[in-house]
Scaffold this active site. Structure first.
Site, PDB file in Angstrom:
ATOM      1  N   ASP A  27      -4.201  10.193  -1.114  1.00 23.45           N
ATOM      2  CA  ASP A  27      -3.048  10.386  -2.001  1.00 23.45           C
ATOM      3  C   ASP A  27      -3.491  10.341  -3.459  1.00 23.45           C
ATOM      4  O   ASP A  27      -3.810   9.271  -3.985  1.00 23.45           O
ATOM      5  CB  ASP A  27      -2.031   9.271  -1.699  1.00 23.45           C
ATOM      6  CG  ASP A  27      -0.782   9.362  -2.575  1.00 23.45           C
ATOM      7  OD1 ASP A  27      -0.726  10.229  -3.459  1.00 23.45           O
ATOM      8  OD2 ASP A  27       0.141   8.546  -2.372  1.00 23.45           O
ATOM      9  N   ASP A  51      10.577   7.457  -3.778  1.00 20.74           N
ATOM     10  CA  ASP A  51       9.181   7.488  -4.206  1.00 20.74           C
ATOM     11  C   ASP A  51       9.220   7.401  -5.731  1.00 20.74           C
ATOM     12  O   ASP A  51       9.550   8.374  -6.408  1.00 20.74           O
ATOM     13  CB  ASP A  51       8.548   8.807  -3.730  1.00 20.74           C
ATOM     14  CG  ASP A  51       7.184   9.072  -4.345  1.00 20.74           C
ATOM     15  OD1 ASP A  51       6.633   8.164  -5.002  1.00 20.74           O
ATOM     16  OD2 ASP A  51       6.675  10.199  -4.154  1.00 20.74           O
ATOM     17  N   LYS A  69       4.339   3.584 -14.912  1.00 20.17           N
ATOM     18  CA  LYS A  69       3.850   2.928 -13.691  1.00 20.17           C
ATOM     19  C   LYS A  69       2.408   2.438 -13.863  1.00 20.17           C
ATOM     20  O   LYS A  69       1.963   1.527 -13.184  1.00 20.17           O
ATOM     21  CB  LYS A  69       3.945   3.932 -12.541  1.00 20.17           C
ATOM     22  CG  LYS A  69       3.692   3.381 -11.168  1.00 20.17           C
ATOM     23  CD  LYS A  69       4.022   4.445 -10.142  1.00 20.17           C
ATOM     24  CE  LYS A  69       3.573   4.063  -8.756  1.00 20.17           C
ATOM     25  NZ  LYS A  69       3.869   5.133  -7.794  1.00 20.17           N
ATOM     26  N   GLU A 112       2.857   3.580  -0.216  1.00 17.85           N
ATOM     27  CA  GLU A 112       3.019   5.041  -0.252  1.00 17.85           C
ATOM     28  C   GLU A 112       2.311   5.752   0.909  1.00 17.85           C
ATOM     29  O   GLU A 112       2.899   6.622   1.545  1.00 17.85           O
ATOM     30  CB  GLU A 112       2.546   5.586  -1.605  1.00 17.85           C
ATOM     31  CG  GLU A 112       3.531   5.238  -2.714  1.00 17.85           C
ATOM     32  CD  GLU A 112       2.958   5.346  -4.113  1.00 17.85           C
ATOM     33  OE1 GLU A 112       1.830   5.844  -4.266  1.00 17.85           O
ATOM     34  OE2 GLU A 112       3.640   4.907  -5.049  1.00 17.85           O
TER      35      GLU A 112
END
Ligand code: AMP
Length: 510
Positions: free
Chosen positions: A195, A8, A72, A173
């Protein structure tokens, strides 16, 4: 095949896991410092030495300009992207355009792509795993936000390859989080995965029936996460300090870093308690002496008021995902909460308000994604025969198409189409004696290409010269399980062909 990890690669923290061949169970592998998650922070010193994780984070206060975090949020984005422009004002390190016009960072005068920075995090995880397992790690399944577009996916894959990993699959994800949960295979269920991490929000609706997991719809916001909350708290602290001392910290990166650390830890504390205090001694040193920040009481209510408007942004993607899936709140059976930010009570309340169920807390929100990726890695590597072979049917996050006359966007594959998939559409020439066509590929939902993301282009030359509208060109889009696009243009009469796996945009793109 050697060891294949599930990774992850998070905005704030990364986590790795693998399946034990003996037990068939997935477990988190700690890093060299014994931590189960690793801050996605990379520090560079002047001699070129690279430090990753908590060690990098610890020294960030001294070297904020050489410490890169949250990269990211920049990966695969154009420098001119308004979101990048907004974000860079808040970052203590330097964000620049690389020669292709993509967002990059500059440290010690050296320009690095976000993929290069991320590759250091991945290499660190790989080395930590190898040190404790005594075996080499061959590859990984790396997770990405469901909402990542083509370029962001390709750059993430590149980061893995740069770290010496074979990237067997990019997994969304929420799909990974879902795989980490136990579900009742005898009963079909609609599951929402909510999420909220450090930098991104993803909401995905999945349908699980027997051993098939189908993503029905996915939506999200690449610029909504814990960092936004921290930034608002930093801003509040900056204003309080200005009021208390008359000193503005706007141009003091060291002090801003300390405010950021304090903001984040205050936010975490307020997930467990109603109020806390903030004490930052020696925040700035003036000739007359040091200045301290002291806030004896900072309450959960104050935090919730500061961020209420920001959290309201969670609503629209939830509604959109429900609409795209053709579901209402009443059709949802379970809500799974993932990402560190779902520990915040106000966030859990929003999830429940928008999806109609209290979120499940049986999965560890920090580790679920890596565990799911490890289970998928195990299937890819075929290590333990006991792992149930779940069939994953993912969807395309945004529509893909090409530019047609007048800058219109002609969609070949609409968003939320199940992937892998393939679609062919036939176009004709637009002017007389046209001997070549340029196929410009875009991704997005706007009706004209100006509002969408340019992905790349290819040219098909050698067409038969004839009147406009008489020569046909078949454009074929093929998307693999990672969401990576292969484009082919073919003249059906001559069989002449041009093809490309689209690469990130070049300097010539808008
Ligand atoms: P992730 O990207 O999933 O690692 O999530 C990281 C984000 O979750 C960061 O913004 C953290 O500050 C936030 N976070 C972690 N733990 C908590 C907590 N107990 N309460 C509120 N936010 C948290």
């Amino acid at each position: 095949m050697g060891i294949v990890l599930g990774i992850d690669l998070g905005t704030s923290n990364s986590c790795m896991a693998m399946v034990d061949a003996a037990t068939g169970q997935a477990r988190v592998l700690p890093n060299r410092e014994g931590e189960r998650t690793t801050p996605s922070v990379v520090a560079f010193d002047a001699s070129g030495r690279v430090t990753v994780g908590s060690a990098a984070r610890r020294q960030a206060v001294l070297h904020p300009r050489n410490t890169v975090y949250g990269v990211k949020r920049l990966i695969g984005r154009r420098f001119s992207d308004p979101a990048v422009q907004r974000l860079m004002k808040l970052l203590p390190y330097e964000v620049v355009a690389d020669p292709s016009g993509n967002a990059a960072v500059r440290v010690h005068g050296q320009v690095m792509t976000p993929a290069e920075v991320s590759s250091h995090v991945l290499r660190y995880l790989k080395e930590c795993a190898e040190a404790q397992l005594g075996q080499s790690v061959e590859g990984a399944v790396i997770t990405v936000p469901a909402y990542f577009d083509e370029v962001q996916r390709q750059e993430t894959k590149l980061a893995g390859q740069r770290a010496g990993l074979t990237v067997h699959r990019l997994l969304n994800e929420p799909t990974a989080a879902m795989l980490s949960c136990r579900f009742d295979e005898s009963r079909p269920e609609n599951i929402a995965v909510f999420d909220l991490g450090g930098g991104t929000f993803d909401i995905s609706l999945l349908h699980v029936e027997e051993e098939v997991v189908q993503v029905l719809a996915t939506c999200g916001d690449n610029f909504l996460g814990g960092d936004n909350v921290d930034e608002l708290v930093v801003e509040a602290l900056r204003r309080i300090f200005l009021k208390q001392t008359g000193v503005d910290l706007t141009n003091n990166p060291e002090a801003l870093w300390r405010l950021r650390e304090a903001a984040e830890s205050t936010k975490r504390t307020l997930s467990e308690r109603d109020q806390t205090s903030i004490e930052l001694a020696y925040l700035v040193a003036l000739q007359e002496g040091p200045l301290h920040l002291s806030i004896p009481s900072f309450s959960r209510t104050l935090l919730e008021n500061l961020v209420a408007k920001e959290l309201e942004r969670l609503r629209a993607p939830c509604e959109q995902a429900l609409e795209d899936a053709g579901l209402t709140v009443a059709d949802i059976h379970r809500v799974i909460l993932v990402g560190g930010m779902t520990r915040m009570p106000a966030v859990r309340a929003r999830a429940e308000a928008y999806l109609g169920h209290p979120g499940e807390r049986s999965v560890n929100p920090d580790e679920a994604v890596a565990i799911g990726a490890a289970l998928e890695a195990d299937i890819v590597a075929g290590i333990s025969p006991e792992t149930p072979k779940v069939l994953l049917l993912d969807v395309l996050s945004r529509s893909l198409g090409i530019r047609t006359e007048g800058g219109r966007f002609s969609v070949l594959i609409p968003r939320n189409t199940t992937i892998p998939t393939r679609e062919t559409k036939v176009f004709t020439t637009t002017f007389d004696q046209q001997t070549h066509v340029d196929i410009e590929v875009y991704q997005g939902e706007a009706p004209t290409v100006d509002g969408n993301r340019y992905l790349g282009e290819l040219q098909l030359a050698g067409l038969t010269a004839a009147a406009a509208g008489t020569v046909r060109v078949a454009v074929d889009f093929t998307i693999d399980a990672d969401g990576i696009l292969q484009v082919t243009a073919r003249d059906p009469t001559t069989g002449r062909k041009a093809e490309a796996t689209l690469r990130p945009p070049t300097a010539t793109s808008p």
